[in-house]
Design an enzyme around this catalytic site. Sequence first.
Site, short mmCIF file in Angstrom:
data_model
loop_
_atom_site.label_atom_id
_atom_site.label_comp_id
_atom_site.label_asym_id
_atom_site.label_seq_id
_atom_site.Cartn_x
_atom_site.Cartn_y
_atom_site.Cartn_z
N SER A 215 0.85 -1.20 0.00
CA SER A 215 0.00 0.00 0.00
C SER A 215 0.89 1.24 0.00
O SER A 215 2.04 1.18 -0.41
CB SER A 215 -0.94 -0.02 1.21
OG SER A 215 -1.90 1.01 1.09
N ASN A 216 0.36 2.37 0.43
CA ASN A 216 1.17 3.60 0.50
C ASN A 216 0.63 4.48 1.62
O ASN A 216 -0.30 4.08 2.34
CB ASN A 216 1.15 4.33 -0.85
CG ASN A 216 -0.26 4.64 -1.27
OD1 ASN A 216 -0.96 5.41 -0.62
ND2 ASN A 216 -0.72 4.02 -2.36
N HIS A 217 1.17 5.68 1.75
CA HIS A 217 0.88 6.52 2.93
C HIS A 217 -0.31 7.46 2.74
O HIS A 217 -0.51 8.35 3.56
CB HIS A 217 2.12 7.35 3.28
CG HIS A 217 3.30 6.52 3.66
ND1 HIS A 217 3.32 5.73 4.78
CD2 HIS A 217 4.50 6.34 3.05
CE1 HIS A 217 4.47 5.10 4.86
NE2 HIS A 217 5.21 5.45 3.81
#
Length: 406
Positions: A215-217
């Site tokens: 995923s990412n932030h």
Amino acid sequence: MAAEESCAPAAQKTVLVGVTGCIAAYKSCEIVRLLQKAGVRVKVVMTEHATEFVGPTTFRALTHETVAVGLFDDPSDPIHHVSLAQEADVFLIAPCTANVIAKIANGLADDLLTTTALACTSPLVIAPAMNVNMYENPATRYNIGKLHIRGARIVEAGDGYLACGDVGRGRLAEPADIVAAVLEELGVSRDLAGRRVLVTAGPTVEPIDPVRYISNHSSGKTGYAIARAAARRGADVTLVSGPTALATPEGVRTVHVKTARDMLAAAEEAYPAADVAVFSAAVADMRPKEAAARKLKKGAPGTDLGTIELVENPDILATLGAAKRVGQVVVGFAAETENVVANARKKLATKHADLIVGNVVGEGRAFGTDDNEVWLVSADDVEEFPLMSKERLADEILDRAVQFFG
Ligand code: PMT
């Protein structure tokens, strides 16, 4: 597709809604909901007579705020009328009876609602409702005229069958018209009324196995701010959101998804009807070729924890941008660590967008913050925006998007 629809309250300006003793008091519930849908915080104050028609509990449930009736109901606040008046950016009284109009017009203050009206320096909006003869009585017309001259905004009653059986003027104006008047007093633009807006927001989550993922932030703050701003400006909004910790915005159709493929499917459903589509989601560009059904274990036979085979995810913006119809406005983002404007220009062309919002990510910037610094890149313009709140940025982006309507 892992999708569900939900809503939760959002707050900005405060409108104090005064409800007086009239059969149309039930319509105040719809007025409250419409105001909330426009992103407004609502508090309610009622007269004793109003509680004969609708209970304070109904408004308490709708607003999640205490509902004031008596002057001395709140022992912790002996000057409740003053604090209520100070909280209000606009004081709306709907429905407003002939009696309350007369009292306010003449400065009488013998209960919490009328005392608050006298103490309130914010714009006053009055939506009368009563029997036709009472409405046309010169005393009432004179009192309404007095309020108008003093700067109150009157949303005049409409014609039709009245609860008493008479036909004529005296019906409470349509809730949507009353709310439009209030929003105008608040200075809220309704330039997206009648338009549909699609927003993608947040990260996507691509499972490796039942406990791990790629995923990412992205926090979703940017996309949610855009969805809220579009709803406040009158649009019918569909927000397709990856997993976030944010409350779903009031009055926004929210579809919760997890993976890029879920997000594409949900966006594809809403896209054909959308007048404006804003792709602010941070979509994972790749996913594990196959998500393991069980947790991958160190040293398990046939398991190599050092290698995960990845495949490319669909590009949602590029796919839908290529299917853009005449009149549709497509806004994409470019999250870059360098050469923001040059990369944004490339994405404008390759993803068939009308506008790209370029921003710098990494080292604590853009992801998860409350503010951002961006470049708005279109075919013939580049605008640089200094650090500003994502709420304000949302309006700047929508201001540019509506310009494409011509
Ligand atoms: O959510 P916040 O914490 O507020 O953070 C905001 C943000 C940093 C996520 C936001 O400002 C932002 O930059 N969003 C786009 C992130 C991104 O994926 O950028 P990109 O340059 O990789 O992609 C370019 C565009 O293509 C984006 O509009 C993206 O939504 C879209 N895209 C990308 C890949 C993909 N597979 N499908 C897509 O639709």
